[in-house]
Design an enzyme around this catalytic site. Structure first.
Site, PDB file in Angstrom:
ATOM      1  N   LYS A 144       3.755   8.579   9.380  1.00  0.00           N
ATOM      2  CA  LYS A 144       3.513   7.904  10.665  1.00  0.00           C
ATOM      3  C   LYS A 144       4.498   8.323  11.765  1.00  0.00           C
ATOM      4  CE  LYS A 144       0.567   4.733   8.355  1.00  0.00           C
ATOM      5  NZ  LYS A 144       0.537   3.910   7.186  1.00  0.00           N
ATOM      6  N   TYR A 165       0.856  -1.188   0.000  1.00  0.00           N
ATOM      7  CA  TYR A 165       0.000   0.000   0.000  1.00  0.00           C
ATOM      8  C   TYR A 165       0.890   1.236   0.000  1.00  0.00           C
ATOM      9  CZ  TYR A 165      -3.490   3.424   1.606  1.00  0.00           C
ATOM     10  OH  TYR A 165      -4.329   4.511   1.726  1.00  0.00           O
ATOM     11  N   ASP A 218       9.210   2.840   0.186  1.00  0.00           N
ATOM     12  CA  ASP A 218       8.134   3.462   0.949  1.00  0.00           C
ATOM     13  C   ASP A 218       8.313   3.042   2.406  1.00  0.00           C
ATOM     14  OD1 ASP A 218       5.877   4.345   2.170  1.00  0.00           O
ATOM     15  OD2 ASP A 218       4.482   3.638   0.631  1.00  0.00           O
TER      16      ASP A 218
HETATM   17  C1  LIG Z   1      -0.009   4.464   5.799  1.00  0.00           C
HETATM   18  C2  LIG Z   1       0.803   4.286   4.586  1.00  0.00           C
HETATM   19  C3  LIG Z   1       0.771   5.199   3.524  1.00  0.00           C
HETATM   20  C4  LIG Z   1      -0.205   6.337   3.465  1.00  0.00           C
HETATM   21  O1  LIG Z   1      -0.034   7.228   4.505  1.00  0.00           O
HETATM   22  P1  LIG Z   1      -1.270   8.192   4.911  1.00  0.00           P
HETATM   23  O2  LIG Z   1      -0.672   9.113   5.899  1.00  0.00           O
HETATM   24  O3  LIG Z   1      -2.327   7.278   5.457  1.00  0.00           O
HETATM   25  O4  LIG Z   1      -1.715   8.867   3.671  1.00  0.00           O
HETATM   26  C5  LIG Z   1       1.661   5.036   2.483  1.00  0.00           C
HETATM   27  N1  LIG Z   1       2.534   4.021   2.475  1.00  0.00           N
HETATM   28  C6  LIG Z   1       2.590   3.108   3.467  1.00  0.00           C
HETATM   29  C7  LIG Z   1       3.604   2.003   3.419  1.00  0.00           C
HETATM   30  C8  LIG Z   1       1.703   3.190   4.536  1.00  0.00           C
HETATM   31  O5  LIG Z   1       1.722   2.264   5.489  1.00  0.00           O
END
Ligand SMILES: *Cc1c(COP(=O)(O)O)cnc(C)c1O
Length: 440
Positions: A278, A155, A250
């Site tokens: 995060k 994701y 990511d």
């Molecule tokens: C949570 C997440 C996102 C998106 O971050 P948001 O702050 O929810 O937009 C993108 N990449 C990874 C790996 C994530 O876990």
């Protein structure tokens, strides 16, 4: 309103949450502002949280739970940590946003650059989605190419061109992709299976010269937890370099959680670009992306690639991030989180061995996943069967009744924080033993 019949017994245990949910459903689609919160995968009424403290959350009905969600990753110091609150309060007293540069942005950027060698420069945004969206744009500008490669089960936020085979949020709802995304938007996206060098090689042979970037969660944590073989990650680095494509890590979950230098440090692989979110915001809305100076120089105002944000580098959010990183440094956070994870693993092994159905523990540092796949924990994005999903739903509610708040989907990883004590871990293991016995 729900695919699953609401359980009136459960609702009667949480009357205030049930009432708030009813009101919410009238004015907010599905009653929630992010789909997984709606409990659709496990049934029942989502808990409305009134307060968090340390490793616990308290619902609107005043019940306390040991929290294994941690707001899905940001709360590495636990809820309402005094040092983070103090920093935020101090920043708040000086105003909430200026729309002009401030010192805190420079300080946090210096921290990121010091912790993460592949990021010579970094820019702040307000979410992980925005970070990835912007990193992909600059990768396309830098290479002059259009194609993006991603992996099924990873994701990367909800930007249109990446919302393909995108992990738990969609898997929970049994959809491979999202409506409202024109085919033309995903025509430049290629999706590969994880853990498959042959498929990777074949794609690069066929289209390597057109690939701008390959993006991966170096520790995929959005379809359960799917640790990849080091050789596979190494191959990604080799192939992207050989073909002039950029490797994008990511690290929105793994960054500042697995190690000071994220998964890149853990695996000893340097990406060309990395995205953060995060933990870096310590509970405030912050994302960031960074990379080599020659790539980042393409961004406006120096370069030709536009990217902006009204609240980017917000002083209050920067203060929360700075306080969180300072805490991790001061308290040997990464070593302590690994020790906590190892302790949990020791406590859970004998419990899981006695379960009446297969439960596999996958753990990396402070991230762990209880995989209910009968065939063993997978390394690729493998769907749960109906029976496995039903087992997770039953386990989730059995744990909730015992005061443990797990993520409400069998595809979600659990998060430990510095606030989780040995006593908390023992309590978790005991509750799991009881819940599994009750379900057997
Ligand atoms: C949570 C997440 C996102 C998106 O971050 P948001 O702050 O929810 O937009 C993108 N990449 C990874 C790996 C994530 O876990």
């Amino acid at each position: 309103m729900s695919n699953l019949r609401p359980n009136t017994l459960r609702e009667s245990r949480h009357p205030r949450s049930a009432e708030l949910y009813q009101r919410a459903c009238r004015v907010i689609p599905g009653g929630v502002n992010s789909p997984v919160r709606a409990f659709r995968a496990v049934g029942g009424t989502p808990l409305f949280i009134a307060r968090g403290a340390g490793a616990q959350v308290f619902d609107a009905d005043g019940r306390a739970y040991l929290d294994l969600v941690g707001s899905w990753g940001p709360l590495i110091a636990g809820h309402a940590h005094p040092a983070v609150l103090a920093a935020v309060t101090e920043a708040l007293s000086r105003g909430m946003t200026y729309g002009a540069p401030c010192a805190a942005e420079v300080e946090l950027a210096e921290q990121v650059v010091a912790c993460y060698p592949a990021a010579e420069q970094v820019r702040f945004v307000s979410s992980g989605t925005e970070a990835v969206m912007s990193a992909i744009r600059v990768a396309r500008a830098f290479t002059g190419r259009d194609l993006i490669v991603k992996f099924a089960g990873c994701y990367h936020g909800h930007a249109d061109h990446l919302l393909v085979a995108a992990g738990s949020g969609l898997a929970t709802f049994g959809r491979p992709s999202s409506a409202g995304v024109p085919e033309a938007f995903t025509a430049c996206t290629r999706v590969l299976p994880l853990d498959d060098e042959a498929a990777l090689q074949e794609l690069f042979q066929r289209e390597g010269a057109r690939i701008a970037a390959l993006i991966i969660e170096p520790l995929p944590a959005n379809h359960g937890l799917l640790p990849q073989r080091r050789e596979f990650l190494t191959r990604l680095r080799q192939l992207t370099s050989e073909h002039g494509a950029l490797l994008v890590f990511d690290e929105v979950i793994s960054g500042f959680r697995l190690a000071r230098g994220g998964a890149a440090q853990l695996f000893g692989i340097a990406p060309d670009l990395a995205t953060f979110g995060k933990v870096i915001g310590g509970g405030m809305p912050v994302g960031a992306f960074g990379g080599a100076r020659r790539i980042m120089a393409r961004l406006a105002p120096d370069g030709d690639t536009y990217q902006a944000g009204t609240l980017s580098g917000n002083p209050v959010a920067m203060a929360a991030g700075l306080a969180t990183l300072a805490l991790l440094e001061r308290e040997s956070g990464w070593e302590r989180l690994e020790a906590r994870g190892a302790e949990l693993e020791r406590l859970l092994r004998p419990v899981l061995a006695q379960a009446g159905f297969p439960v596999h523990l996958v753990r990396v540092g402070s991230l762990f996943w209880l995989s209910l796949h009968e065939a063993g924990a997978p390394r690729t994005a493998l769907a749960l069967s109906e029976r496995e999903r039903a087992r997770f739903a039953a386990l989730f509610h059995a744990m909730l009744e015992r005061g443990i708040y797990l993520p409400p989907s069998g595809y979600e990883a659990c998060f430990l924080s510095l606030a989780h004590s040995s006593a908390d871990l023992t309590r978790f293991a005991q509750a799991l033993r009881e819940a599994l016995a009750a379900l057997a």
